[in-house]
Design a protein around this motif. Sequence first.
Motif, short mmCIF file in Angstrom:
data_model
loop_
_atom_site.label_atom_id
_atom_site.label_comp_id
_atom_site.label_asym_id
_atom_site.label_seq_id
_atom_site.Cartn_x
_atom_site.Cartn_y
_atom_site.Cartn_z
N ASP A 98 0.83 -1.21 0.00
CA ASP A 98 0.00 0.00 0.00
C ASP A 98 0.86 1.25 0.00
O ASP A 98 0.55 2.24 -0.69
CB ASP A 98 -0.91 0.02 1.23
N LYS A 99 1.96 1.23 0.77
CA LYS A 99 2.84 2.39 0.82
C LYS A 99 3.54 2.60 -0.53
O LYS A 99 3.68 3.74 -0.99
CB LYS A 99 3.88 2.20 1.92
N PHE A 100 3.96 1.49 -1.15
CA PHE A 100 4.57 1.62 -2.47
C PHE A 100 3.59 2.25 -3.46
O PHE A 100 3.95 3.16 -4.22
CB PHE A 100 5.00 0.25 -3.01
N ILE A 101 2.35 1.77 -3.46
CA ILE A 101 1.35 2.28 -4.40
C ILE A 101 1.11 3.77 -4.16
O ILE A 101 1.02 4.56 -5.11
CB ILE A 101 0.03 1.48 -4.26
N GLU A 102 1.04 4.17 -2.90
CA GLU A 102 0.87 5.59 -2.56
C GLU A 102 2.02 6.43 -3.13
O GLU A 102 1.79 7.47 -3.76
CB GLU A 102 0.80 5.75 -1.05
N LEU A 103 3.26 5.98 -2.91
CA LEU A 103 4.43 6.71 -3.41
C LEU A 103 4.45 6.74 -4.93
O LEU A 103 4.75 7.78 -5.54
CB LEU A 103 5.71 6.06 -2.88
N TYR A 104 4.12 5.61 -5.54
CA TYR A 104 4.13 5.52 -7.01
C TYR A 104 3.07 6.44 -7.62
O TYR A 104 3.36 7.21 -8.55
CB TYR A 104 3.90 4.07 -7.44
N TYR A 105 1.85 6.39 -7.11
CA TYR A 105 0.78 7.25 -7.63
C TYR A 105 1.14 8.73 -7.48
O TYR A 105 0.89 9.53 -8.39
CB TYR A 105 -0.53 6.97 -6.90
N ASN A 106 1.70 9.10 -6.34
CA ASN A 106 2.08 10.50 -6.13
C ASN A 106 3.13 10.94 -7.14
O ASN A 106 3.09 12.08 -7.64
CB ASN A 106 2.60 10.71 -4.70
N ASN A 107 4.08 10.05 -7.44
CA ASN A 107 5.08 10.37 -8.46
C ASN A 107 4.44 10.56 -9.82
O ASN A 107 4.78 11.49 -10.57
CB ASN A 107 6.12 9.26 -8.54
N MET A 108 3.50 9.69 -10.18
CA MET A 108 2.82 9.79 -11.47
C MET A 108 2.02 11.09 -11.58
O MET A 108 1.97 11.71 -12.64
CB MET A 108 1.90 8.59 -11.68
#
Length: 346
Positions: A178-188
């Motif tokens: 979940d934390k990875f997805i949060e960081l990835y989405y924010n980068n996108m």
Amino acid sequence: MIQVITDKSQWDEALKLADHSDFYHTYHYHHLSKQHNENPVLIKYHYQDNIILLPLLLRPIEDTDYSDATSVYGYAGVLTANNNKNFNHLNFKKELNNLFHTSKIVSVFSRLHPFLSYQETILYGLGQITSPGNVVYIDLTKSLEAQKLDYSRRLKTYLNKAEKHCYIEEGTTPKDLDKFIELYYNNMKRVKANKYYFFSTNYFEQLLKSEDFKTELLLCKLKETDEIISAGLFIKTDEIVQYHLSGTNELFEDLNPVKFLIDYSRIKATNEGFQFFNLGGGRASKDDSLFRFKSKFSKDIKPFKLWKYIVNPEVYQDLETKLNVEQLPLQPDPDYFPSYRRVLTS
């Protein structure tokens, strides 16, 4: 003989025959990557002891009874088994063309795999192959010390700083993902990426669960607080490691945690006996900061190639003409393929 495979067990068995393959060729990845109107297929050509495999995503062309084909996100192209220098590819091309025409496929597009050098030879004479840029990779057959000699001086400084403040461990829990997805989405969101790159939660979950390839979720944490400030997905198949996706908390970009993750993955993969660590390419733009970022790790590059094949020129031209009439006076992207699906800019 040519065969169209859609069954997972048959697809898996065919891939086992290939001399080399990557996770981009698997049934699982094709079904994870497909859009709602796309149908994954594996085309298998078998003649004597020689086998050629071509994975594609078939998609209908709206308001017609035609289709076209594309490849998954990543590096796909053709695979071979027992392919020898004396193998006559003419019959393969003839049968492939017959299949495309009978299936009413107008055009085919595929991103070729930079580490499978024979692909261009097999596809020669079918459309055109272009190279919009290069990919950067690290040769893991070199010693760890020799690999690091290619690092830029600034990169070594960044890594020393990251090591003082951070540590890395493998993500294993749903909260880690979940934390990875949060960081990835924010980068996108920050880079205003196309909505295509906002992969679903299921996409990430299935990558980690796949039995067809090994996906590692690596986390970069602050030593002081144990906070996850960056995370990346690294996928291992055959002898290749792919740097797939990553995300970083922008408040800690000065610590260069993604660089730290890549360096850690390099060391781990080398010790595990992998041969190549593909960092991928850039954005194919004049100011390509992504490519410059990756080239700080290695001087080794390979050309990234695209296969573009117009199977039915007459229908292709009709579709292009219809699109041009509908979209005037907007300006199309001239490099987009197939042109009748091209992205427009005002």
